[in-house]
Design a protein around this motif. Structure first.
Motif, PDB file in Angstrom:
ATOM      1  N   ARG A 105       0.787  -1.238   0.031  1.00  0.00           N
ATOM      2  CA  ARG A 105       0.113   0.041   0.086  1.00  0.00           C
ATOM      3  C   ARG A 105       0.903   1.337   0.168  1.00  0.00           C
ATOM      4  NH1 ARG A 105      -3.070   0.592  -2.304  1.00  0.00           N
ATOM      5  NH2 ARG A 105      -4.937  -0.377  -1.466  1.00  0.00           N
ATOM      6  N   LEU A 106       1.980   1.244   0.769  1.00  0.00           N
ATOM      7  CA  LEU A 106       2.937   2.474   1.044  1.00  0.00           C
ATOM      8  C   LEU A 106       3.607   2.626  -0.671  1.00  0.00           C
ATOM      9  CD1 LEU A 106       4.418   1.820   4.328  1.00  0.00           C
ATOM     10  CD2 LEU A 106       2.967   3.671   3.750  1.00  0.00           C
ATOM     11  N   LEU A 107       3.801   1.437  -1.232  1.00  0.00           N
ATOM     12  CA  LEU A 107       4.588   1.712  -2.323  1.00  0.00           C
ATOM     13  C   LEU A 107       3.382   2.396  -3.495  1.00  0.00           C
ATOM     14  CD1 LEU A 107       6.223  -1.991  -2.854  1.00  0.00           C
ATOM     15  CD2 LEU A 107       7.437   0.158  -2.495  1.00  0.00           C
ATOM     16  N   ASP A 108       2.152   1.900  -3.243  1.00  0.00           N
ATOM     17  CA  ASP A 108       0.951   2.447  -4.268  1.00  0.00           C
ATOM     18  C   ASP A 108       0.864   3.903  -4.137  1.00  0.00           C
ATOM     19  OD1 ASP A 108       0.803  -0.053  -5.376  1.00  0.00           O
ATOM     20  OD2 ASP A 108      -1.191  -0.375  -3.990  1.00  0.00           O
TER      21      ASP A 108
ATOM     22  N   ILE B 201      -3.741  -1.119  -9.037  1.00  0.00           N
ATOM     23  CA  ILE B 201      -4.697  -2.141  -9.407  1.00  0.00           C
ATOM     24  C   ILE B 201      -4.007  -3.474  -9.286  1.00  0.00           C
ATOM     25  CG2 ILE B 201      -4.353  -2.137 -11.989  1.00  0.00           C
ATOM     26  CD1 ILE B 201      -7.546  -1.465 -11.864  1.00  0.00           C
ATOM     27  N   PHE B 202      -3.358  -3.550  -8.268  1.00  0.00           N
ATOM     28  CA  PHE B 202      -2.450  -4.840  -7.532  1.00  0.00           C
ATOM     29  C   PHE B 202      -3.247  -5.770  -6.766  1.00  0.00           C
ATOM     30  CE2 PHE B 202       1.675  -2.469  -8.927  1.00  0.00           C
ATOM     31  CZ  PHE B 202       1.516  -2.755 -10.253  1.00  0.00           C
ATOM     32  N   SER B 203      -4.710  -5.611  -6.690  1.00  0.00           N
ATOM     33  CA  SER B 203      -5.167  -6.211  -5.903  1.00  0.00           C
ATOM     34  C   SER B 203      -4.853  -6.460  -4.664  1.00  0.00           C
ATOM     35  CB  SER B 203      -5.438  -7.808  -6.428  1.00  0.00           C
ATOM     36  OG  SER B 203      -4.350  -8.512  -6.568  1.00  0.00           O
ATOM     37  N   ASN B 204      -4.663  -5.219  -3.980  1.00  0.00           N
ATOM     38  CA  ASN B 204      -4.357  -5.280  -2.409  1.00  0.00           C
ATOM     39  C   ASN B 204      -5.643  -5.167  -1.516  1.00  0.00           C
ATOM     40  OD1 ASN B 204      -1.568  -5.092  -2.772  1.00  0.00           O
ATOM     41  ND2 ASN B 204      -1.849  -2.828  -3.191  1.00  0.00           N
ATOM     42  N   SER B 205      -6.727  -4.824  -2.009  1.00  0.00           N
ATOM     43  CA  SER B 205      -8.123  -4.957  -1.477  1.00  0.00           C
ATOM     44  C   SER B 205      -9.051  -5.060  -2.362  1.00  0.00           C
ATOM     45  CB  SER B 205      -8.377  -3.277  -1.055  1.00  0.00           C
ATOM     46  OG  SER B 205      -8.362  -2.559  -2.187  1.00  0.00           O
ATOM     47  N   ALA B 206     -10.353  -5.471  -1.661  1.00  0.00           N
ATOM     48  CA  ALA B 206     -11.358  -5.765  -2.456  1.00  0.00           C
ATOM     49  C   ALA B 206     -11.912  -4.841  -3.523  1.00  0.00           C
ATOM     50  CB  ALA B 206     -12.698  -5.805  -1.510  1.00  0.00           C
ATOM     51  N   ASP B 207     -11.837  -3.683  -3.262  1.00  0.00           N
ATOM     52  CA  ASP B 207     -11.968  -2.525  -4.338  1.00  0.00           C
ATOM     53  C   ASP B 207     -11.122  -2.824  -5.614  1.00  0.00           C
ATOM     54  OD1 ASP B 207     -14.265  -1.432  -3.069  1.00  0.00           O
ATOM     55  OD2 ASP B 207     -13.241   0.330  -2.468  1.00  0.00           O
ATOM     56  N   GLU B 208      -9.801  -3.099  -5.404  1.00  0.00           N
ATOM     57  CA  GLU B 208      -9.087  -3.169  -6.489  1.00  0.00           C
ATOM     58  C   GLU B 208      -9.279  -4.377  -7.176  1.00  0.00           C
ATOM     59  OE1 GLU B 208      -4.780  -2.531  -4.937  1.00  0.00           O
ATOM     60  OE2 GLU B 208      -5.373  -0.843  -3.916  1.00  0.00           O
ATOM     61  N   GLU B 209      -9.685  -5.382  -6.445  1.00  0.00           N
ATOM     62  CA  GLU B 209      -9.986  -6.626  -7.086  1.00  0.00           C
ATOM     63  C   GLU B 209     -11.150  -6.443  -8.092  1.00  0.00           C
ATOM     64  OE1 GLU B 209     -10.195 -10.022  -4.758  1.00  0.00           O
ATOM     65  OE2 GLU B 209      -8.367  -9.503  -3.748  1.00  0.00           O
ATOM     66  N   VAL B 210     -12.222  -5.639  -7.739  1.00  0.00           N
ATOM     67  CA  VAL B 210     -13.441  -5.465  -8.158  1.00  0.00           C
ATOM     68  C   VAL B 210     -13.006  -4.635  -9.785  1.00  0.00           C
ATOM     69  CG1 VAL B 210     -15.665  -4.051  -8.525  1.00  0.00           C
ATOM     70  CG2 VAL B 210     -15.033  -5.330  -6.486  1.00  0.00           C
ATOM     71  N   ALA B 211     -12.278  -3.550  -9.471  1.00  0.00           N
ATOM     72  CA  ALA B 211     -11.785  -2.665 -10.596  1.00  0.00           C
ATOM     73  C   ALA B 211     -11.150  -3.425 -11.616  1.00  0.00           C
ATOM     74  CB  ALA B 211     -10.843  -1.425 -10.239  1.00  0.00           C
ATOM     75  N   ARG B 212     -10.004  -4.504 -11.053  1.00  0.00           N
ATOM     76  CA  ARG B 212      -9.110  -5.283 -11.729  1.00  0.00           C
ATOM     77  C   ARG B 212      -9.985  -6.135 -12.627  1.00  0.00           C
ATOM     78  NH1 ARG B 212      -6.360  -9.596  -9.014  1.00  0.00           N
ATOM     79  NH2 ARG B 212      -8.417 -10.588  -9.200  1.00  0.00           N
ATOM     80  N   ASN B 213     -10.780  -6.856 -12.118  1.00  0.00           N
ATOM     81  CA  ASN B 213     -11.769  -8.231 -12.586  1.00  0.00           C
ATOM     82  C   ASN B 213     -12.816  -7.524 -13.596  1.00  0.00           C
ATOM     83  OD1 ASN B 213     -10.568  -9.873 -11.108  1.00  0.00           O
ATOM     84  ND2 ASN B 213     -12.330 -10.125  -9.705  1.00  0.00           N
TER      85      ASN B 213
END
Lengths: 83, 235, 464
Positions: A32-35, B64-76
């Motif tokens: 997250r910090l990298l992002d 958009i590296f899927s660190n969170s649920a929102d990122e997975e949604v956007a990526r998918n």
């Protein structure tokens, strides 16, 4: 110029600019910090402390990001400018 | 019959992405479930030059590296639902952080327009942006906008129209990583091509798998499984 | 379908293993570093900063809003202003809508009589359906029409992240995330919507805390109940502006109790059931931006206020009918409603409430908006009064059913602390995908509501 003194982000004073050299944080938080732009070589400015002293807001890649003590003590860098 | 084109809006939080979404779709919005998922995204329709557009407002994310649920949604959505075009909304006043996400999306999908929003704020602070240079370097159209004042929207619509009708071709820039990483991508890519068909960038999948993206692996697995099931059902 | 892919999943796992064999641990660092190098280069080549790279305007405002001296007072004043605007502003329109519906009801009733419609039909449609729905509209619509736009303005302006920044230390102490203050703020509008907004908290443990405790901030559906009871029983001796002020003060007090319980429950959970799951925190402080006033107001009214109202009305209509049926269909010597009420009454009395109130909370599970209307319908079905034209009449109904200051206070506390509404529970299940946590989010508040009202009732009775 003060030369290159190594300090953690947490120890920076308001107005200090620090160039990140290393982060002792792993896992999701590191990613997250990298992002957010806390990458090696990035310039970080200490902006302000929250009213209760923690978290502290930093300016990195043109945005303001607040970090807790737990994280900011583990991000090391060189002090570039000191007011 | 008019064609319907699906256009996804992606971007960092606080970039005025929803303002642009609202400006484009007015009040003709609803929350739709897609692909049988529980995740619901705001959708809105708009008609322009006899083409019907469906805009989908993806969650605001930093990457958009899927660190969170929102990122997975956007990526998918971008990778698997394959919108006809993805608008990446970026904040003119913090372009550096915002372009980080834009570069990631350019690795994933071909048809992209970069919308530099909040130009009014940038101008107030004396920031000038050379969007032609950016467009040349990124390989996709770059449009300056101020969604809250509706400035730049006609040009955006025109550009969207020309992309979906094939008059503009996007050639998104692909970041060249260091030699070691590139060598690994090169060694893995042929195997990716054997397993997944060419509708998804094999370079991108190779890079994500090298990065240990288990969430992507899981998603690929379930999507391949549904495919197998449909094949079985048909036979 | 467009999402279909060719390939076999077995091969995929092999592929992943192959990738992992040649991967290096610091790959992500290198990728992101490269991406940032690239975007920095792009910016250096294409962006020029005329006056200043820094946002002086935002920095000046932050010096005030996050100042050690002014930060907290400003926050509390803002909260107070939003509540006061909502309460004082909703007063007059609420009364106007209520008397309009009362006037209309008279005409509808005459129409029914003209057509010689049977009593049960009139009861079902007018006393049940019509009254249930119109009550929800007149009590809920005005506060919502004020609260949601005001909140949206603060949100779009960029003030809310500063609240999360100021408050984080406090939330950290109880093991929670500063952004929980934002989901809580959202909860003032609608707990069900706040469940979805909990996604802004990325760490799973803190997100779960935010979900489990969100119910302790009163949503708009409970505002109506709280405002009506506070102004009838707590601010009874005051008139005009002073009345709104006292009502606001009582509501702020109730909200503070809710916040206190939030901290307490968060703290206990993070020491017990939610111990040890890793935690991380980042918070962006975006620049302040003046929102487009009318656009924000219209959009938030349409999207939030209207949709919440429509949902409440959808629930209120069948609940109104159900309550009327329960009150008018007899089983043995009395109505089903009275059976339920009598069954619940001893327990209700222990909590300083009564059987009607507990019945109203149970029937009101689908939406908090309908609790008060159901309660009133319950009382009316057994009382002599049939017309409720204004709040004064309402107080008479309550008092004639043995209400005191304590009953009002405990009903407010129970409303604040009890189980989340049906929609919220459904959303909790969707967000957590866990029956266990959904059940806990039901049982924890309920247990606390029972304990607190019981304690208050016992103390009050001892003191009396």
């Amino acid at each position: 110029m003060d030369g290159t003194k190594s300090i953690s982000l947490f120890d920076g004073k308001k107005g200090d600019i620090i160039r990140i050299t290393s982060m002792e944080i792993e896992g999701v938080m590191r990613r997250r910090l990298l992002d957010l732009g806390f990458v090696q070589g990035a310039l970080v400015e200490v902006i302000r402390k929250s009213p209760l002293g923690d978290p502290i807001a930093f300016r990195v890649s043109q945005t303001s990001i607040a970090l807790r003590k737990e994280e900011s003590t583990r991000i090391q860098g060189e002090l570039i400018r000191h007011d | 019959m008019t064609d319907t084109f699906r256009i996804a809006l992606a971007g960092n939080p606080n970039t005025g992405k929803s303002t642009l979404f609202n400006a484009l779709t007015g009040l003709k919005q609803h929350t739709g479930n897609w692909a049988g998922k529980t995740v619901s995204l705001a959708e809105g329709t708009f008609k322009h030059r006899s083409k019907q557009y469906r805009f989908i407002d993806l969650p605001g994310t930093y990457s958009i590296f899927s660190n969170s649920a929102d990122e997975e949604v956007a990526r998918n959505y971008i990778v698997f639902e394959k919108p006809d075009l993805t608008l990446v909304v970026v904040d003119a006043t913090s372009l550096e952080r915002n372009l980080n996400l834009a570069l990631q999306i350019l690795e994933m999908t071909k048809n992209v327009v970069i919308c530099i929003n909040l130009m009014d704020e940038a101008e107030k602070r004396g920031i000038t942006i050379n969007e032609r240079l950016l467009a040349r370097r990124l390989g996709v159209p770059v449009i300056k906008l101020s969604a809250r004042n509706r400035a730049g929207i006609p040009l955006l619509l025109d550009t969207i129209d020309r992309i979906v009708s094939g008059k503009i071709a996007c050639e998104p820039v692909q970041i060249k990583y260091d030699g070691e990483i590139e060598a690994r991508i090169a060694s893995l890519e042929p195997f990716v091509k054997q397993v997944v068909d060419d509708r998804i960038s094999s370079r991108w999948i190779a890079l994500r798998l090298l990065d240990g993206d288990e969430s992507l692996l899981k998603e690929l697995n379930t999507r391949l499984k549904t495919k197998e099931e449909t094949v079985c059902n048909q036979s | 379908m467009q999402s279909e892919l060719a390939g076999r999943s077995g091969d995929l796992n092999q592929l992943y293993e192959r990738a992992q064999q040649i991967a290096s641990p610091n790959l992500r660092d290198k990728i992101v570093q490269k991406l940032y190098q690239e975007s920095k280069q792009l910016c250096e080549d294409s962006v020029s900063f005329g006056k200043a790279e820094r946002d002086k305007h935002t920095e000046k405002l932050d010096a005030i809003f996050t100042s050690p001296i002014w930060g907290f007072p400003i926050m509390i004043i803002m909260l107070g202003i939003v509540f006061y605007l909502t309460i004082a502003g909703a007063n007059v329109p609420s009364d106007m809508i209520a008397s309009f519906f009362g006037w209309l009801e008279g005409h509808i009733t005459s129409l029914f009589q003209l057509m010689n419609a049977p009593d049960w039909l009139h009861g079902l449609l007018v006393l049940g359906l019509y009254r249930g729905t119109t009550w929800v509209i007149s009590v809920m619509l005005p506060p919502m029409a004020i609260f949601f736009p005001t909140f949206a303005l603060l949100e779009n302006y960029g003030y809310l992240p500063r609240v999360a920044f100021n408050m984080d230390r406090v939330f950290k102490k109880v093991g929670a995330h500063g952004k929980q203050s934002l989901t809580m703020a959202m909860g003032f509008g609608c707990n069900a919507a706040a469940m979805l907004s909990s996604r802004i908290i990325e760490s799973p443990r803190e997100r779960m805390l935010a979900i489990l405790t969100n119910n302790f901030v009163p949503c708009n559906g409970r505002w109506g109940t709280l405002i009506v009871l506070a102004s009838l029983f707590m601010a009874a001796g005051y008139t005009g502006g002073a009345k709104s002020l006292v009502t606001t003060a009582v509501i702020v007090g109730i909200v503070l109790v809710g916040i206190l319980v939030t901290f307490l429950v968060s703290w206990i959970l993070s020491k017990t059931a939610l111990k040890g799951v890793p935690t991380h925190y980042t918070l962006e402080l975006p620049p302040y931006r003046r929102p487009k006033f009318w656009e924000t107001v219209i959009r938030s009214s349409l999207q939030r206020s209207l949709s919440v109202l429509v949902r409440a009305v959808k629930v209120a209509a069948p609940a109104g009918i159900l309550t009327w049926v329960l009150a008018n269909v007899n089983a043995g010597d009395q109505s089903i409603l009275l059976h339920i009420v009598h069954f619940l009454d001893p327990f209700g009395q222990m909590l300083g409430l009564d059987g009607y109130i507990l019945m109203a909370f149970l029937v009101g599970l689908p939406a908090n908006e309908i609790v008060l209307p159901i309660l009133i319908m319950g009382y009316l079905s057994t009382g002599a009064m049939t017309e409720v034209d204004n709040l004064g009449d309402l107080k008479q109904i309550f008092v004639s059913h043995g209400w005191t200051w304590l009953t009002a206070l405990n009903m407010m506390l129970f409303s604040l602390l009890h189980f989340p509404c049906g929609t919220t529970l459904v959303n909790i299940y969707k967000e957590t995908k866990s029956a266990k946590w959904t059940f806990l989010s039901f049982i924890i508040p309920t247990a606390i509501a029972i304990l607190v009202t019981f304690a208050v009732a016992q103390i009050a009775r001892l003191a009396a």
